[in-house]
Design a protein around this motif. Structure first.
Motif, PDB file in Angstrom:
ATOM      1  N   ARG A 154       0.841  -1.184   0.000  1.00 57.95           N
ATOM      2  CA  ARG A 154       0.000   0.000   0.000  1.00 57.95           C
ATOM      3  C   ARG A 154       0.882   1.240   0.000  1.00 57.95           C
ATOM      4  O   ARG A 154       1.661   1.442   0.938  1.00 57.95           O
ATOM      5  CB  ARG A 154      -0.951   0.054   1.190  1.00 57.95           C
ATOM      6  CG  ARG A 154      -1.958   1.196   1.052  1.00 57.95           C
ATOM      7  CD  ARG A 154      -2.997   1.217   2.142  1.00 57.95           C
ATOM      8  NE  ARG A 154      -2.509   1.841   3.351  1.00 57.95           N
ATOM      9  CZ  ARG A 154      -3.307   2.412   4.261  1.00 57.95           C
ATOM     10  NH1 ARG A 154      -4.622   2.423   4.077  1.00 57.95           N
ATOM     11  NH2 ARG A 154      -2.799   2.956   5.361  1.00 57.95           N
ATOM     12  N   LEU A 155       0.735   2.028  -1.021  1.00 58.88           N
ATOM     13  CA  LEU A 155       1.453   3.294  -1.113  1.00 58.88           C
ATOM     14  C   LEU A 155       0.609   4.405  -0.506  1.00 58.88           C
ATOM     15  O   LEU A 155      -0.612   4.412  -0.652  1.00 58.88           O
ATOM     16  CB  LEU A 155       1.790   3.631  -2.562  1.00 58.88           C
ATOM     17  CG  LEU A 155       2.568   2.587  -3.351  1.00 58.88           C
ATOM     18  CD1 LEU A 155       2.884   3.109  -4.747  1.00 58.88           C
ATOM     19  CD2 LEU A 155       3.832   2.176  -2.632  1.00 58.88           C
ATOM     20  N   THR A 156       1.298   5.326   0.124  1.00 58.50           N
ATOM     21  CA  THR A 156       0.648   6.481   0.725  1.00 58.50           C
ATOM     22  C   THR A 156       1.281   7.752   0.187  1.00 58.50           C
ATOM     23  O   THR A 156       2.505   7.822   0.020  1.00 58.50           O
ATOM     24  CB  THR A 156       0.788   6.447   2.252  1.00 58.50           C
ATOM     25  OG1 THR A 156       0.153   5.268   2.762  1.00 58.50           O
ATOM     26  CG2 THR A 156       0.140   7.661   2.888  1.00 58.50           C
TER      27      THR A 156
ATOM     28  N   TYR B 244     -10.068   6.272 -12.014  1.00 58.04           N
ATOM     29  CA  TYR B 244      -9.585   5.753 -13.295  1.00 58.04           C
ATOM     30  C   TYR B 244      -8.461   4.780 -13.001  1.00 58.04           C
ATOM     31  O   TYR B 244      -7.642   5.023 -12.107  1.00 58.04           O
ATOM     32  CB  TYR B 244      -9.064   6.882 -14.180  1.00 58.04           C
ATOM     33  CG  TYR B 244      -8.138   6.397 -15.276  1.00 58.04           C
ATOM     34  CD1 TYR B 244      -6.764   6.354 -15.077  1.00 58.04           C
ATOM     35  CD2 TYR B 244      -8.643   5.925 -16.486  1.00 58.04           C
ATOM     36  CE1 TYR B 244      -5.908   5.879 -16.053  1.00 58.04           C
ATOM     37  CE2 TYR B 244      -7.789   5.445 -17.470  1.00 58.04           C
ATOM     38  CZ  TYR B 244      -6.423   5.418 -17.245  1.00 58.04           C
ATOM     39  OH  TYR B 244      -5.583   4.940 -18.208  1.00 58.04           O
ATOM     40  N   TYR B 245      -8.410   3.694 -13.770  1.00 58.89           N
ATOM     41  CA  TYR B 245      -7.317   2.736 -13.645  1.00 58.89           C
ATOM     42  C   TYR B 245      -6.832   2.341 -15.030  1.00 58.89           C
ATOM     43  O   TYR B 245      -7.632   2.130 -15.945  1.00 58.89           O
ATOM     44  CB  TYR B 245      -7.771   1.477 -12.906  1.00 58.89           C
ATOM     45  CG  TYR B 245      -8.194   1.743 -11.483  1.00 58.89           C
ATOM     46  CD1 TYR B 245      -9.530   1.897 -11.155  1.00 58.89           C
ATOM     47  CD2 TYR B 245      -7.242   1.867 -10.474  1.00 58.89           C
ATOM     48  CE1 TYR B 245      -9.922   2.156  -9.861  1.00 58.89           C
ATOM     49  CE2 TYR B 245      -7.621   2.135  -9.175  1.00 58.89           C
ATOM     50  CZ  TYR B 245      -8.961   2.283  -8.877  1.00 58.89           C
ATOM     51  OH  TYR B 245      -9.341   2.553  -7.587  1.00 58.89           O
ATOM     52  N   ALA B 246      -5.546   2.222 -15.163  1.00 52.51           N
ATOM     53  CA  ALA B 246      -4.979   1.672 -16.383  1.00 52.51           C
ATOM     54  C   ALA B 246      -5.417   0.219 -16.521  1.00 52.51           C
ATOM     55  O   ALA B 246      -5.621  -0.478 -15.517  1.00 52.51           O
ATOM     56  CB  ALA B 246      -3.459   1.770 -16.351  1.00 52.51           C
TER      57      ALA B 246
ATOM     58  N   THR C 234      -6.284  -0.399  -6.148  1.00 51.91           N
ATOM     59  CA  THR C 234      -7.387   0.457  -5.714  1.00 51.91           C
ATOM     60  C   THR C 234      -6.828   1.759  -5.162  1.00 51.91           C
ATOM     61  O   THR C 234      -5.989   1.737  -4.259  1.00 51.91           O
ATOM     62  CB  THR C 234      -8.229  -0.227  -4.634  1.00 51.91           C
ATOM     63  OG1 THR C 234      -8.731  -1.481  -5.123  1.00 51.91           O
ATOM     64  CG2 THR C 234      -9.407   0.660  -4.241  1.00 51.91           C
ATOM     65  N   MET C 235      -7.315   2.850  -5.711  1.00 60.57           N
ATOM     66  CA  MET C 235      -6.897   4.163  -5.240  1.00 60.57           C
ATOM     67  C   MET C 235      -8.008   4.774  -4.400  1.00 60.57           C
ATOM     68  O   MET C 235      -9.184   4.671  -4.736  1.00 60.57           O
ATOM     69  CB  MET C 235      -6.568   5.085  -6.408  1.00 60.57           C
ATOM     70  CG  MET C 235      -5.996   6.417  -5.975  1.00 60.57           C
ATOM     71  SD  MET C 235      -5.448   7.389  -7.390  1.00 60.57           S
ATOM     72  CE  MET C 235      -4.753   8.819  -6.546  1.00 60.57           C
ATOM     73  N   SER C 236      -7.620   5.412  -3.301  1.00 65.35           N
ATOM     74  CA  SER C 236      -8.592   6.072  -2.438  1.00 65.35           C
ATOM     75  C   SER C 236      -7.964   7.341  -1.874  1.00 65.35           C
ATOM     76  O   SER C 236      -6.758   7.562  -2.005  1.00 65.35           O
ATOM     77  CB  SER C 236      -9.025   5.138  -1.305  1.00 65.35           C
ATOM     78  OG  SER C 236      -7.921   4.738  -0.527  1.00 65.35           O
TER      79      SER C 236
ATOM     80  N   VAL D 166      -3.683  10.355  -0.047  1.00 64.89           N
ATOM     81  CA  VAL D 166      -4.209   9.387  -0.994  1.00 64.89           C
ATOM     82  C   VAL D 166      -3.441   8.087  -0.849  1.00 64.89           C
ATOM     83  O   VAL D 166      -2.292   8.078  -0.389  1.00 64.89           O
ATOM     84  CB  VAL D 166      -4.131   9.872  -2.465  1.00 64.89           C
ATOM     85  CG1 VAL D 166      -5.042  11.062  -2.678  1.00 64.89           C
ATOM     86  CG2 VAL D 166      -2.713  10.191  -2.869  1.00 64.89           C
ATOM     87  N   TYR D 167      -4.094   7.009  -1.241  1.00 67.65           N
ATOM     88  CA  TYR D 167      -3.520   5.680  -1.085  1.00 67.65           C
ATOM     89  C   TYR D 167      -3.610   4.920  -2.407  1.00 67.65           C
ATOM     90  O   TYR D 167      -4.489   5.182  -3.221  1.00 67.65           O
ATOM     91  CB  TYR D 167      -4.279   4.892  -0.017  1.00 67.65           C
ATOM     92  CG  TYR D 167      -4.400   5.600   1.303  1.00 67.65           C
ATOM     93  CD1 TYR D 167      -5.532   6.348   1.606  1.00 67.65           C
ATOM     94  CD2 TYR D 167      -3.396   5.509   2.253  1.00 67.65           C
ATOM     95  CE1 TYR D 167      -5.655   7.001   2.817  1.00 67.65           C
ATOM     96  CE2 TYR D 167      -3.510   6.150   3.464  1.00 67.65           C
ATOM     97  CZ  TYR D 167      -4.638   6.895   3.745  1.00 67.65           C
ATOM     98  OH  TYR D 167      -4.744   7.543   4.949  1.00 67.65           O
ATOM     99  N   LEU D 168      -2.703   3.982  -2.566  1.00 69.26           N
ATOM    100  CA  LEU D 168      -2.794   3.054  -3.676  1.00 69.26           C
ATOM    101  C   LEU D 168      -2.557   1.661  -3.109  1.00 69.26           C
ATOM    102  O   LEU D 168      -1.435   1.308  -2.754  1.00 69.26           O
ATOM    103  CB  LEU D 168      -1.768   3.370  -4.774  1.00 69.26           C
ATOM    104  CG  LEU D 168      -1.895   2.490  -6.017  1.00 69.26           C
ATOM    105  CD1 LEU D 168      -3.204   2.786  -6.757  1.00 69.26           C
ATOM    106  CD2 LEU D 168      -0.698   2.697  -6.956  1.00 69.26           C
TER     107      LEU D 168
END
Length: 119
Positions: free
Chosen positions: A19-21, A59-61, A69-71, A79-81
């Motif tokens: 999870r990226l932040t 939007y997602y590639a 999932t982006m939020s 924001v998170y990925l």
């Protein structure tokens, strides 16, 4: 002025998750379209995911649909990925970006965080 700081990258085995932040400064964070880009060695930077200011539109590639999932949390300016079922093809530097109108040429960029997926 918006400053973006990414975190959460690292080394993970294929099939794993990260999870990226992206933490943003600025009082008007809620008015920005946010996106995650990535750039793999020898390849052009590509938009992976994007989210509107309210969080309702995403939007997602094609390459990440169903896995990423982006939020966003506008109260936390973050924001998170969430990245699941990672493959070696997901290996890249991931960048957070922000703009008031469009992510075609984002005005603000983070410094990037490395994601490496081993096979």
């Amino acid at each position: 002025q918006v400053q973006l700081v990414e975190s959460g990258g690292g080394l993970v085995q294929a099939g794993g998750s990260l999870r990226l932040t992206c933490a943003a400064s600025g009082r008007t964070f809620g008015y920005y379209v946010m996106g995650w880009f990535r750039q793999a060695p020898g390849k052009e930077r590509e938009l992976v995911a994007a989210i509107g200011w309210s969080g309702e539109n995403t939007y997602y590639a094609e390459s990440v649909k169903g896995r990423f999932t982006m939020s966003r949390d506008n109260r936390k300016n973050t924001v998170y990925l969430q990245m699941n079922l990672l493959t070696p093809e997901d290996t890249a530097v991931y960048y957070c970006a922000a703009d008031r109108t469009t992510l075609k040429t984002p005005y603000y960029w983070g410094q990037g965080t490395q994601v490496t997926v081993s096979s």
